[in-house]
Design an enzyme around this catalytic site. Sequence first.
Site, short mmCIF file in Angstrom:
data_model
loop_
_atom_site.label_atom_id
_atom_site.label_comp_id
_atom_site.label_asym_id
_atom_site.label_seq_id
_atom_site.Cartn_x
_atom_site.Cartn_y
_atom_site.Cartn_z
N ASP A 1 1.05 -1.17 -0.04
CA ASP A 1 -0.03 0.08 -0.04
C ASP A 1 0.89 1.32 -0.04
O ASP A 1 1.89 1.02 0.26
CB ASP A 1 -0.83 -0.03 1.31
CG ASP A 1 -1.85 1.28 1.29
OD1 ASP A 1 -2.19 1.53 0.13
OD2 ASP A 1 -1.81 1.64 2.57
N ASP B 1 0.34 5.34 1.03
CA ASP B 1 0.19 6.11 2.38
C ASP B 1 -0.25 5.21 3.56
O ASP B 1 -0.90 4.40 3.56
CB ASP B 1 -1.26 6.98 1.98
CG ASP B 1 -1.13 7.91 0.92
OD1 ASP B 1 -0.24 8.38 0.60
OD2 ASP B 1 -2.24 7.94 0.06
N GLY C 1 -3.08 12.20 4.58
CA GLY C 1 -4.28 12.46 4.03
C GLY C 1 -4.26 13.07 2.76
O GLY C 1 -3.83 14.31 2.55
N GLN D 1 -6.99 5.89 -4.12
CA GLN D 1 -6.64 7.54 -4.36
C GLN D 1 -8.06 8.18 -4.43
O GLN D 1 -8.30 8.65 -5.42
CB GLN D 1 -5.92 7.63 -5.55
CG GLN D 1 -4.48 7.15 -5.25
CD GLN D 1 -3.63 8.07 -4.11
OE1 GLN D 1 -3.91 9.24 -3.91
NE2 GLN D 1 -2.80 7.13 -3.47
#
Length: 192
Positions: free
Chosen positions: A11, A13, A21, A55
């Site tokens: 993954d 983030d 964020g 996203q």
Amino acid sequence: MAERRRALFLDRDGVINVDHGYVHTRERFDWLPGVFDMARAARDADLALVVVTNQAGIARGLYTTAQFESLTQWMRSCFEAAQAPLAAVYYCPFHHEGLGTYRVQNHPDRKPNPGMLLRAAADLRLDLAASIMLGDKLSDVQAARRAGVGTVCLFGAAPDEPGEADLAVPDHEFMARWLGSATARSRSPART
């Protein structure tokens, strides 16, 4: 016919970079400590590095696909410079609360659905059952399970709290050591 390759799915983030964020600029992209050492350990274990990332910021109109792709090109160049190139990056810009054409209920690519992993397996001739997923959210774990990924790791979890994952990974140093030991075990001669 070529043998299928194993992969380490990542993954983005919360695994590669700090999850501030909707990260979409270099200025907000803070690398997590040890990520490149871990990536080199995966390379040494002959694992293809594949990023699979939701996203929703694109769907919500917070940034464009062009901005995401520009950041991704830079991120890939950093992995290349660290001698741990990414085999591919897959992303899902769709969300059930998205705008316009990005508003899609339950898109097959949006984790926890397995679409990105299945596409990667087809495109890159990957052996999913022999592959590994490293994610920081339950949706990563669920997507990997649904795709048939053999080992599912939860990043940022205490070693004794893997939840629904096979392995809790507190940090990249732990993951690099685990990849090294798993490689050593798989390469050692069988005992009779």
